[in-house]
Scaffold this motif. Structure first.
Motif, PDB file in Angstrom:
ATOM      1  N   SER A  52       7.997  35.772 -12.112  1.00  0.00           N
ATOM      2  CA  SER A  52       6.604  35.805 -12.582  1.00  0.00           C
ATOM      3  C   SER A  52       5.711  36.625 -11.656  1.00  0.00           C
ATOM      4  O   SER A  52       4.535  36.312 -11.474  1.00  0.00           O
ATOM      5  N   ARG A  84       4.287  39.592 -11.911  1.00  0.00           N
ATOM      6  CA  ARG A  84       3.102  40.215 -12.513  1.00  0.00           C
ATOM      7  C   ARG A  84       2.033  39.182 -12.868  1.00  0.00           C
ATOM      8  O   ARG A  84       0.856  39.501 -12.896  1.00  0.00           O
ATOM      9  N   MET A  85       2.449  37.947 -13.130  1.00  0.00           N
ATOM     10  CA  MET A  85       1.500  36.881 -13.460  1.00  0.00           C
ATOM     11  C   MET A  85       0.818  36.359 -12.192  1.00  0.00           C
ATOM     12  O   MET A  85      -0.310  35.887 -12.240  1.00  0.00           O
ATOM     13  N   LYS A 103       4.771  31.435 -14.470  1.00  0.00           N
ATOM     14  CA  LYS A 103       4.250  31.334 -15.842  1.00  0.00           C
ATOM     15  C   LYS A 103       4.887  30.181 -16.608  1.00  0.00           C
ATOM     16  O   LYS A 103       4.267  29.627 -17.518  1.00  0.00           O
ATOM     17  N   THR A 112      13.086  33.713 -24.162  1.00  0.00           N
ATOM     18  CA  THR A 112      12.383  33.569 -22.890  1.00  0.00           C
ATOM     19  C   THR A 112      11.213  32.608 -23.054  1.00  0.00           C
ATOM     20  O   THR A 112      10.627  32.501 -24.132  1.00  0.00           O
ATOM     21  N   ASP A 129       8.357  32.983 -21.944  1.00  0.00           N
ATOM     22  CA  ASP A 129       7.086  33.706 -22.064  1.00  0.00           C
ATOM     23  C   ASP A 129       6.907  34.431 -23.400  1.00  0.00           C
ATOM     24  O   ASP A 129       6.091  35.337 -23.520  1.00  0.00           O
ATOM     25  N   ASN A 181       4.728  39.140 -25.004  1.00  0.00           N
ATOM     26  CA  ASN A 181       5.413  38.671 -23.797  1.00  0.00           C
ATOM     27  C   ASN A 181       4.355  38.427 -22.725  1.00  0.00           C
ATOM     28  O   ASN A 181       3.641  39.342 -22.353  1.00  0.00           O
ATOM     29  N   ASN A 208       3.347  38.469 -19.561  1.00  0.00           N
ATOM     30  CA  ASN A 208       3.672  38.945 -18.215  1.00  0.00           C
ATOM     31  C   ASN A 208       2.479  38.939 -17.271  1.00  0.00           C
ATOM     32  O   ASN A 208       2.651  38.998 -16.065  1.00  0.00           O
ATOM     33  N   ASN A 209       1.272  38.922 -17.815  1.00  0.00           N
ATOM     34  CA  ASN A 209       0.090  38.950 -16.959  1.00  0.00           C
ATOM     35  C   ASN A 209      -0.987  38.052 -17.571  1.00  0.00           C
ATOM     36  O   ASN A 209      -0.825  37.542 -18.679  1.00  0.00           O
ATOM     37  N   GLU A 212      -2.320  38.961 -21.188  1.00  0.00           N
ATOM     38  CA  GLU A 212      -1.415  38.577 -22.275  1.00  0.00           C
ATOM     39  C   GLU A 212      -1.391  37.058 -22.458  1.00  0.00           C
ATOM     40  O   GLU A 212      -1.327  36.561 -23.589  1.00  0.00           O
TER      41      GLU A 212
END
Length: 188
Positions: free
Chosen positions: A14, A16-17, A21, A93, A95, A173, A175-176, A179
């Protein structure tokens, strides 16, 4: 009910998060993982979580990935070893919480003639949303011996098909943070 097990991948970094996440709150649930688990559980004979650690605060079935390296291929190896007596399983996944049950049903129904059956949209292929044959462990082990960790490499080595879907948002997805907030607004 689908007559195969489901595995939710929730062991990523995670990065980028900026935080795990899998443990973020989602909808009315304490975590994104619990949301995915409760959403999928009524539709599969069993639902499992794949993770590096036991980090979840609800009753679940866990497949621990004991390798130090963070890689979907490493996770797939642990999963395929765990399910050595199964023919196929559905993998998704944590996410991608907006994937519809009807989409999963279509992927499963289209999977009988292939080793791997995955979703795709006009923007991209969704390499960890679909049906996987456990016989892929043979290729996964060869890949890890050569230090190859790309899921795309596995897909080229196996009899893989992609089923196209139109709704891009369904495969959002997380990822951040942007999103994540978009998915939360879609679900509410």
């Amino acid at each position: 009910m689908f007559n195969l097990p489901c595995v939710i991948l929730c062991g990523g970094k995670s990065s980028r998060m900026g935080e795990d996440k899998a443990l973020l709150p989602f909808s009315t649930f304490k975590t994104l993982t619990e949301y995915q688990y409760k959403k999928l559980k009524p539709h599969f004979k069993e639902v499992y979580l794949s993770s590096k650690t036991e980090k979840f605060n609800f009753k679940n079935k866990l497949i621990l990935d004991k390798e130090k390296e963070y890689s979907p291929i490493v996770a797939l190896k642990s999963i395929f070893e765990f399910f050595k007596d199964e023919n196929k399983l559905f993998i998704i996944t944590v996410d991608t919480p907006l994937v519809e049950i009807s989409t999963i049903e279509k992927l499963i129904n289209e999977s009988k003639d292939y080793d791997i059956t995955l979703a795709k949209t006009s923007s991209r292929e969704h390499n960890l949303c679909g049906v996987f044959s456990t016989k892929a462990i043979i290729e996964v082990e060869k890949m890890l011996e050569k230090d190859i960790h790309k899921v795309g490499y596995l897909l080229k080595k196996m009899d893989t098909t992609f089923i196209e879907f139109q709704n891009e948002d369904e495969f959002l997805n997380l990822n951040n943070k942007e999103e994540y907030y978009k998915a939360k607004s879609i679900i509410s």
